[in-house]
Design a protein around this motif. Structure first.
Motif, mmCIF file in Angstrom:
data_model
loop_
_atom_site.group_PDB
_atom_site.id
_atom_site.type_symbol
_atom_site.label_atom_id
_atom_site.label_comp_id
_atom_site.label_asym_id
_atom_site.label_seq_id
_atom_site.Cartn_x
_atom_site.Cartn_y
_atom_site.Cartn_z
ATOM 1 N N UNK A 321 79.603 69.022 17.930
ATOM 2 C CA UNK A 321 78.383 68.413 17.391
ATOM 3 C C UNK A 321 77.233 68.545 18.375
ATOM 4 N N UNK A 322 77.526 68.325 19.650
ATOM 5 C CA UNK A 322 76.513 68.420 20.694
ATOM 6 C C UNK A 322 75.922 69.821 20.759
ATOM 7 N N UNK A 323 76.783 70.832 20.713
ATOM 8 C CA UNK A 323 76.315 72.216 20.789
ATOM 9 C C UNK A 323 75.495 72.595 19.561
ATOM 10 N N UNK A 324 75.977 72.228 18.384
ATOM 11 C CA UNK A 324 75.275 72.582 17.150
ATOM 12 C C UNK A 324 73.885 71.959 17.085
ATOM 13 N N UNK A 325 73.735 70.767 17.647
ATOM 14 C CA UNK A 325 72.459 70.060 17.544
ATOM 15 C C UNK A 325 71.339 70.760 18.302
ATOM 16 N N UNK A 326 71.669 71.709 19.165
ATOM 17 C CA UNK A 326 70.651 72.391 19.974
ATOM 18 C C UNK A 326 70.250 73.745 19.403
ATOM 19 N N UNK A 327 70.786 74.114 18.233
ATOM 20 C CA UNK A 327 70.549 75.457 17.694
ATOM 21 C C UNK A 327 69.622 75.408 16.484
ATOM 22 N N UNK A 328 68.700 76.372 16.372
ATOM 23 C CA UNK A 328 67.783 76.402 15.228
ATOM 24 C C UNK A 328 68.479 76.841 13.947
ATOM 25 N N UNK A 329 67.865 76.502 12.841
ATOM 26 C CA UNK A 329 68.313 77.016 11.548
ATOM 27 C C UNK A 329 68.237 78.539 11.557
ATOM 28 N N UNK A 330 69.188 79.172 10.880
ATOM 29 C CA UNK A 330 69.277 80.632 10.753
ATOM 30 C C UNK A 330 69.665 81.318 12.061
#
Length: 634
Positions: A321-330
């Motif tokens: 969850x922590x890693x995903x929260x730092x990535x932009x859409x697409x």
């Protein structure tokens, strides 16, 4: 008679004060010679000269680190300086500055910015990231602004020194920033957001440097004068306004991934796999999945165990969850899952997370991840100034470009900087000749000679076994010739669709005069990932041809601290890499220009290599006959 007992804390405090007083007098007595013959304490030597020199050297280095970037720290105010306020940092001499979304939410879409020179400069909002609490503004009023280089937050360790700079409590009437020094207390922290997917602090830095109201949006520096975070959140004792040593900064690596979207004037969105993972028997298991999501269509199934995400081994669901929260859409991601004894690697682009109907944070930002509450116990969600529609302005709809004219201006700036990087100061070289080895599966299968002039004309000669192919551009027309067959004229779109010609044609086009870039086709779409790093993706469509896309290196190497150095890193005629794409790597200086000594032809999101052109030798040509680039006559 009743006797009152002091609390242990108070008694301890009194004892400490007594010992401090005694120690202070001991120092005085020792310095004046009293007791020095009898007190063993006074016989101990003081700090040695070499130790004192080290202390002074460290102090001087710290002061120098502050002075180097002091002028880049911004005090951010609204247009009338009465609504909103916070801090920021200029990272680009063109005046681009980072701050918090919740700062501009209160200040509006334009205002004034104070710098350490004591002057106020107009600023205008460029792009916002409500999900990550980041905003991009641009200052105007001078040709070049002082700026601070962006560092690498992956190198930050617990215990590192951390310098926080900004305008706490809006104290800086002379616009000079306040500096506080502390240490990094934690890394990869997670602070939940508010509203619908807003103000989430994922993979953030925790520091004990004093961060108070007004510091929001200001920079967190290391002692190399590099920005490693954007300060935005702090915990306050008893929900008052007193800092208790718990501050949080958005990691600068997260900011780098979103910068292209912000420069494109977008309202940036964060990404999701459209799947939920949880902890089960020590494993990270997929327990909820949208069956229409790209991840599901690519092979992810319920019950799959997440083993690795973007090169990191996953052991906890919260870590994912922590890693995903730092990535932009697409954003393109690659992850590995296990299903029984089967291992599968999946590559997809993340879907966008939605925002609420009005993404409106509290004006001063959240504390401890909570919204302020009114007397009735309900969160105070009064619409901030930015979203009121004043002066007919509202941020772009999530994921959309807000201002095409500003976007095109940024795009032209990036392309101009790219040309400046490619074209070294003119020397004696009129053209260069590259001798390349053609590799497939790391084995040599042919040779190539590439002749490239400073004005963009080119000649490509490829020999693979008995086959001979030539491509050229004479300054007006592209052409190709196979063997001894007649040469065929190519449109720009046809030329860029040929990988062996495209790897040279993209350099040719960038070397041509800037006027060729104006008009239809040059638009900054936003960010993307190339070779694992953030990059700008430009819609580089020819005016009368098929789509074409160019990726530029997103940010400079922090060690070089040169944000105007932008290089092309990828080219393709479609966004998703269905057609072969050209990767431009291993840039080296040649007389008169900068050139990629390795060009890889790849396909797909995973950038699977098809073949490689590796330069072995670069020759300088002081003159070349015009016939060299002309199409052969029948």
């Amino acid at each position: 008679m009743k006797r009152c007992m002091e609390s242990p804390v108070r008694s301890l405090g009194a004892s400490v004060r007594a010992w401090v007083t005694l120690f202070g007098w001991s120092v005085v007595f020792c310095q004046t010679g009293i007791f020095c013959q009898r007190d063993a304490f006074c016989q101990e030597p003081g700090i040695r000269p070499d130790e004192l020199a080290l202390v002074k050297k460290a102090e001087a280095a710290r002061v120098a680190a502050i002075e180097k970037v002091y002028g880049a720290v911004v005090a951010v105010y609204g247009a009338d300086q009465s609504e909103g306020g916070g801090s920021g940092v200029i990272y680009d001499p063109a005046g681009f500055a980072l701050t918090n979304y919740h700062v501009v939410a209160g200040a509006g879409n334009q205002g004034v910015a104070g710098l350490a020179d004591g002057k106020l400069y107009p600023w205008k909002l460029i792009g916002v990231d409500p999900g990550g609490d980041v905003a991009l503004i641009r200052l105007s009023g001078r040709d070049a602004f002082p700026y601070a280089p962006l560092g690498d937050s992956r190198t930050v360790r617990v215990g590192d020194w951390a310098l926080a700079m900004g305008n706490p409590f809006l104290l800086a009437e002379d616009q000079k920033p306040t500096v506080t020094l502390g240490v990094v207390s934690g890394v990869q922290r997670y602070q939940p957001g508010v509203g619908v997917n807003e103000l989430v602090y994922g993979d953030c830095l925790q520091v004990d440097s004093s961060i108070n109201p007004g510091n929001s949006g200001g920079p967190l520096f290391n002692l190399q004068s590099q920005v490693v975070g954007v300060n935005g959140r702090a915990s306050f004792q008893d929900r008052g306004r007193v800092n208790v040593g718990l501050g949080y900064a958005i990691s600068i690596n997260q900011v780098k991934r979103f910068l292209p979207d912000l420069l494109a004037t977008r309202t940036a969105q964060h990404g999701t796999l459209d799947a939920v993972f949880g902890q089960r028997d020590g494993k990270v298991i997929c327990h909820t999945l949208n069956l229409d999501s790209p991840a599901a269509l690519a092979g992810l199934q319920l019950g799959d165990e997440m083993l690795e995400f973007e090169g990191q081994a996953i052991t906890q669901a919260n870590q994912l969850t922590n890693l995903l929260s730092t990535l932009p859409a697409h954003w393109p991601v690659e992850f590995q899952v296990a299903r029984g004894e089967t291992r599968q690697t999946i590559a997809v682009r993340l879907l966008p997370l939605p925002y609420g109907d009005a993404f409106a944070p509290p004006v001063e930002g959240p504390e401890d991840g909570q919204e302020e509450e009114k007397e009735d116990g309900k969160p105070d969600r009064e619409t901030p100034r930015l979203l009121r529609g004043e002066d007919g302005f509202r941020p772009a709809e999530p994921g959309e470009i807000g201002d095409v004219e500003i976007n095109r201006g940024v795009c032209e700036l990036l392309l101009a900087r790219t040309r400046q990087s490619l074209l070294a100061p003119p020397g004696e070289a009129f053209a260069v000749e590259l001798h390349d080895t053609l590799l497939k599966d790391d084995r040599p299968v042919g040779e190539q000679t590439l002749t490239l002039a400073r004005d963009g004309r080119l000649l490509v000669e490829v020999r693979e076994g008995e086959a001979r192919t030539r491509y050229g551009f004479d300054g007006q027309t592209y052409w190709s010739q196979r063997g001894v067959a007649p040469a065929v004229r190519l449109s720009p779109a046809e030329a860029l669709a040929q990988p062996l010609l495209a790897q040279a044609a993209v350099l040719s086009r960038l070397l041509q005069p800037p006027a060729r870039e104006k008009g239809k086709g040059s638009l900054l779409e936003g960010g993307d990932k190339v070779n694992g790093a953030a990059a700008f993706r430009l819609d580089w469509t020819e005016a009368a041809g098929r789509p074409a896309f160019l990726w530029l290196s997103s940010l400079p190497d922090a060690a070089e601290a040169d944000p105007v150095r932008t290089l092309p890193v990828k080219f393709c005629v479609d966004r998703e890499g269905v057609a072969p794409a050209v990767m431009l790597e291993d840039w080296r200086k040649a007389p008169g220009m900068l050139l990629p000594w390795r060009r890889r032809i790849v396909r797909g999101l995973s950038e699977t290599p098809l073949f490689v052109l590796q330069t072995q030798e670069c020759l300088v040509l002081k003159e070349v006959n015009d016939a060299t680039f002309a199409a052969p006559q029948e």
